[in-house]
Design a protein around this motif. Structure first.
Motif, PDB file in Angstrom:
ATOM      1  N   LEU A 373      -9.247  13.890 -10.985  1.00 44.87           N
ATOM      2  CA  LEU A 373     -10.039  12.668 -10.992  1.00 44.87           C
ATOM      3  C   LEU A 373     -11.495  12.977 -11.277  1.00 44.87           C
ATOM      4  O   LEU A 373     -12.023  14.018 -10.867  1.00 44.87           O
ATOM      5  N   MET A 374     -12.135  12.070 -11.971  1.00 42.32           N
ATOM      6  CA  MET A 374     -13.559  12.204 -12.268  1.00 42.32           C
ATOM      7  C   MET A 374     -14.338  11.519 -11.147  1.00 42.32           C
ATOM      8  O   MET A 374     -14.415  10.284 -11.084  1.00 42.32           O
ATOM      9  N   THR A 375     -14.882  12.330 -10.257  1.00 43.02           N
ATOM     10  CA  THR A 375     -15.559  11.776  -9.088  1.00 43.02           C
ATOM     11  C   THR A 375     -16.957  11.260  -9.406  1.00 43.02           C
ATOM     12  O   THR A 375     -17.629  10.723  -8.529  1.00 43.02           O
ATOM     13  N   ASP A 376     -17.385  11.413 -10.667  1.00 41.90           N
ATOM     14  CA  ASP A 376     -18.686  10.880 -11.062  1.00 41.90           C
ATOM     15  C   ASP A 376     -18.560   9.533 -11.771  1.00 41.90           C
ATOM     16  O   ASP A 376     -19.556   8.986 -12.247  1.00 41.90           O
ATOM     17  N   ARG A 377     -17.337   9.016 -11.823  1.00 38.22           N
ATOM     18  CA  ARG A 377     -17.135   7.721 -12.462  1.00 38.22           C
ATOM     19  C   ARG A 377     -16.309   6.835 -11.542  1.00 38.22           C
ATOM     20  O   ARG A 377     -15.214   7.207 -11.132  1.00 38.22           O
ATOM     21  N   ALA A 378     -16.833   5.681 -11.236  1.00 41.40           N
ATOM     22  CA  ALA A 378     -16.139   4.768 -10.335  1.00 41.40           C
ATOM     23  C   ALA A 378     -16.393   3.335 -10.748  1.00 41.40           C
ATOM     24  O   ALA A 378     -17.440   3.003 -11.333  1.00 41.40           O
ATOM     25  N   GLY A 379     -15.436   2.498 -10.460  1.00 44.89           N
ATOM     26  CA  GLY A 379     -15.584   1.063 -10.650  1.00 44.89           C
ATOM     27  C   GLY A 379     -15.602   0.370  -9.305  1.00 44.89           C
ATOM     28  O   GLY A 379     -15.346   0.983  -8.257  1.00 44.89           O
ATOM     29  N   ASP A 380     -15.917  -0.907  -9.299  1.00 42.83           N
ATOM     30  CA  ASP A 380     -15.932  -1.674  -8.060  1.00 42.83           C
ATOM     31  C   ASP A 380     -14.541  -2.207  -7.752  1.00 42.83           C
ATOM     32  O   ASP A 380     -13.795  -2.599  -8.645  1.00 42.83           O
ATOM     33  N   PHE A 381     -14.216  -2.221  -6.476  1.00 38.77           N
ATOM     34  CA  PHE A 381     -12.910  -2.700  -6.038  1.00 38.77           C
ATOM     35  C   PHE A 381     -13.111  -3.646  -4.864  1.00 38.77           C
ATOM     36  O   PHE A 381     -13.796  -3.310  -3.885  1.00 38.77           O
ATOM     37  N   ASP A 382     -12.532  -4.838  -4.963  1.00 41.03           N
ATOM     38  CA  ASP A 382     -12.616  -5.821  -3.882  1.00 41.03           C
ATOM     39  C   ASP A 382     -11.496  -5.544  -2.891  1.00 41.03           C
ATOM     40  O   ASP A 382     -10.350  -5.956  -3.085  1.00 41.03           O
ATOM     41  N   PHE A 383     -11.838  -4.852  -1.845  1.00 41.48           N
ATOM     42  CA  PHE A 383     -10.861  -4.389  -0.866  1.00 41.48           C
ATOM     43  C   PHE A 383     -10.612  -5.447   0.190  1.00 41.48           C
ATOM     44  O   PHE A 383     -11.550  -6.027   0.757  1.00 41.48           O
ATOM     45  N   LYS A 384      -9.332  -5.697   0.479  1.00 47.17           N
ATOM     46  CA  LYS A 384      -8.937  -6.681   1.488  1.00 47.17           C
ATOM     47  C   LYS A 384      -8.445  -5.926   2.711  1.00 47.17           C
ATOM     48  O   LYS A 384      -7.269  -5.556   2.806  1.00 47.17           O
ATOM     49  N   GLY A 385      -9.364  -5.668   3.623  1.00 53.00           N
ATOM     50  CA  GLY A 385      -9.044  -4.894   4.807  1.00 53.00           C
ATOM     51  C   GLY A 385      -9.052  -5.718   6.064  1.00 53.00           C
ATOM     52  O   GLY A 385      -8.919  -6.951   6.030  1.00 53.00           O
ATOM     53  N   VAL A 386      -9.164  -5.031   7.181  1.00 50.66           N
ATOM     54  CA  VAL A 386      -9.325  -5.677   8.481  1.00 50.66           C
ATOM     55  C   VAL A 386     -10.536  -5.040   9.157  1.00 50.66           C
ATOM     56  O   VAL A 386     -10.903  -3.901   8.873  1.00 50.66           O
ATOM     57  N   GLU A 387     -11.139  -5.812  10.062  1.00 51.01           N
ATOM     58  CA  GLU A 387     -12.329  -5.313  10.745  1.00 51.01           C
ATOM     59  C   GLU A 387     -11.999  -4.027  11.516  1.00 51.01           C
ATOM     60  O   GLU A 387     -10.872  -3.822  11.962  1.00 51.01           O
ATOM     61  N   TYR A 388     -13.009  -3.184  11.676  1.00 49.34           N
ATOM     62  CA  TYR A 388     -12.823  -1.961  12.449  1.00 49.34           C
ATOM     63  C   TYR A 388     -14.167  -1.529  13.006  1.00 49.34           C
ATOM     64  O   TYR A 388     -15.231  -1.972  12.563  1.00 49.34           O
TER      65      TYR A 388
END
Length: 612
Positions: A373-388
């Protein structure tokens, strides 16, 4: 006072509970794509349905139900495709219309063959109960009969049968049901989902024989994933980098991501690609999982077929997970029925390109062996999680994560671009001397075509010499993995009669390349099939080598300078054995085969008469 004469606010308050009830009923109906138990004759209910998804059948009862299905309809046939390590039959159900229960009939009919596998990790058994419910709905209730219109289904309800019978309520601490779960590995403690290349387990050999017999058009592997808490009840993945033919990747992008996922979500599921966090919490971002060939869904791309990984979320109730799996299976089969022609064409093009590539040698054409994986390249991701929240733990001495239940929507980074970390220009052939029988047996198990030489063959080959071998500190999947430095060489060698020649103008070429190229993460070299090449069998006594060294120093000034330079290394200077070996290894008495790869790469066309 009648309803009409009530004040508006009063009417709204009275009406609101009915609106909420309607919304709840709507989503309840949407998540009941699988038939409700109350609408199913009791004799056709799965144990999960009978027990409100608290329990799942043991092996014996699973086989009873499988045979019962086959005996009640002309649409299903029960077979076995091999034996487990403990001797249990490996069950297979074939669902088809028109009696297309053989590979030959399936191919003649023009239907797509879809291979669905459950229970490779037999504690993760959602696919067993989902698959049985789906086949029942297809063949007995006839509510999904249309899924067999252009598809033949191969369904393995339990692959790891021995691990399945090691069931216990204590096997999977991270998983929410059923009451008892099977064990991850086989009774020989092998993880079948790390065995697809080395094929040590009898179950793997049987699976490969089944694959080679049927050559499925699409593969689905059903799992349950551990990890962080979030709202998705189903995650999934498929190869989508350089490890898979572009035709296959494009088909999955369009037809699975584009068509299947929205339909599965319309049933009340929440889906996303497989989630692997870079750290302990979501702020570290999500890293794409790239399955190497040792995994089922990393192996099938080498065979030019899509491999769909289903990973339901372990913390979700068993009902939600089974029904989510059911919905993925149902809509995937529906899409393959609708788009069969494009799927078969993608497979055909991928196969043809593989065969064509193997007909000519091109030193500039590279085949990917390892991706990173190229750790210098990332996109945005709308994550649907739960509070923590995080707090210091007096148990572990470090921070612990405590999950709540309230939804948490947050934008995080997703790393989903890969680069080729190691590649090779494939030869026209590999040649393996006959004495390396274990490797040759695995080549044969994979269905890789090969010839045997009828007489000794002297030929110039490319190969490798290895230095600095290092074995792992512990066994991994029954073997001790090996690392090494690889140095390409060219030389003339004589290979004995009976040597195995593997041509690469065949559909299974990518499997051969990964097995026989040492830079592959799942090569024979990595798994220790050729570890004996590093064992020195002849030695020189110190007093003999001492005399030899003095003679060599007198005759070779360059050697003397090299030795004097080496003495600047204090560790070397203090080691009498290393000092003597310095000369022995440079003498004609030293075995030059140590560290030499026995496999040859042939880059020129061979005369076919060599094999006649």
């Amino acid at each position: 006072m009648n309803q009409r004469n009530k004040p508006a606010g009063r009417r709204l308050k009275l009406f609101w509970p009915f609106v909420c009830l309607a919304v709840i009923l709507f989503f309840s109906m949407k998540t009941e794509a699988q038939s409700e138990a109350k609408n199913i004759p009791p004799e056709w209910q799965t144990l999960a349905e009978k027990t409100d998804y608290r329990k799942s059948w043991n092996y014996a009862d699973t086989i009873v139900f499988a045979k019962k299905l086959a005996g009640a309809t002309e649409l299903i046939e029960y077979k076995t495709f091999g034996k487990s390590g403990e001797g249990r039959d490996l069950p297979l159900l074939i669902a088809a219309e028109g009696g297309d229960f053989t590979p030959e009939k399936a191919r003649q009919s023009g239907k797509a063959v879809v291979f669905i596998q459950a229970g490779i990790h037999s504690g993760e058994i959602d696919g067993k109960d989902a698959g049985f419910a789906l086949l029942r709905d297809i063949a007995i209730l006839k509510t999904r009969r249309e899924l067999l219109r252009d598809v033949v289904i191969l369904y393995v309800p339990i692959y790891n049968t021995d691990g399945h019978e090691l069931a216990s309520p204590y096997n999977r601490i991270n998983q929410n049901g059923p009451d008892e779960m099977g064990f991850r590995a086989t009774s020989a403690n092998l993880n079948l989902n790390r065995d697809y290349m080395k094929a040590d387990a009898p179950e793997t050999r049987a699976w490969l024989a089944l694959w080679n017999e049927w050559r499925p058009d699409f593969f689905i592997d059903c799992h349950v994933t551990d990890g962080a808490d979030f709202r998705y009840n189903v995650t999934y993945e498929y190869a989508h980098h350089a490890e898979v033919a572009p035709e296959i990747k494009n088909w999955m992008d369009e037809h699975f991501d584009g068509a299947v996922v929205p339909k599965v979500e319309s049933e009340g599921n929440l889906l996303t690609h497989y989630l692997s966090f870079g750290g302990r919490e979501i702020t570290s971002g999500i890293y794409t999982f790239i399955a190497t060939p040792r995994f089922a869904t990393g192996y099938t791309p080498l065979r030019n077929r899509a491999g769909l990984l289903i990973e339901t979320h372990s913390l979700k109730p068993y009902r939600s997970r089974v029904r989510g799996t059911y919905d993925v299976l149902r809509y995937t089969l529906e899409e393959i029925n609708l788009s069969k022609a494009s799927l078969l064409e993608a497979n055909r093009k991928a196969d043809a390109a593989t065969v064509e590539r193997g007909k000519t040698f091109d030193a500039g054409r590279r085949f990917p062996l390892r991706l990173e994986l190229m750790t210098d390249r990332a996109g945005d991701f709308d994550f649907k999680g739960v509070e923590y929240r995080k707090e210091k733990s007096d148990i572990s001495g470090t921070e612990r994560i405590i999950y709540g239940t309230a939804p948490l929507d947050v934008k995080i980074k997703k790393y989903d671009e890969a680069r080729v970390a190691a590649s090779v220009a494939p030869p026209l052939y590999y040649i393996v001397p006959p004495q390396w029988r274990a490797a040759i047996e695995v080549i044969e198990a994979h269905g890789i075509k090969f010839y045997r030489t009828k007489a000794p063959l002297t030929i110039e080959v490319e190969s490798y010499r290895f230095t600095e071998p290092k074995w792992g500190p512990a066994s991994f999947e029954g073997r001790v993995p090996l690392s090494y430095k690889t140095n390409p060489i060219k030389e003339k060698r004589t290979f004995p009669a009976g040597s195995v020649v593997v041509p690469l103008d065949q559909e299974a070429a990518a499997v051969a390349i990964h097995l026989l190229e040492p830079e592959s993460q799942d090569s024979f070299m990595y798994w220790g099939f050729f570890s004996a090449i590093f064992e020195q069998k002849e030695y020189g006594e110190g007093y003999i080598v001492e005399k030899l060294a003095r003679e060599m120093l007198e005759k070779d000034a360059d050697l003397k300078r090299e030795f004097e330079e080496k003495l600047k290394d204090e560790n070397f200077a203090r080691n009498p054995r290393a000092r003597l070996n310095f000369f022995y290894e440079r003498s004609p008495y030293f075995d030059k085969r140590i560290g030499l790869y026995p496999v040859g790469r042939i880059v020129t066309k061979l005369d076919e008469n060599l094999f006649k």
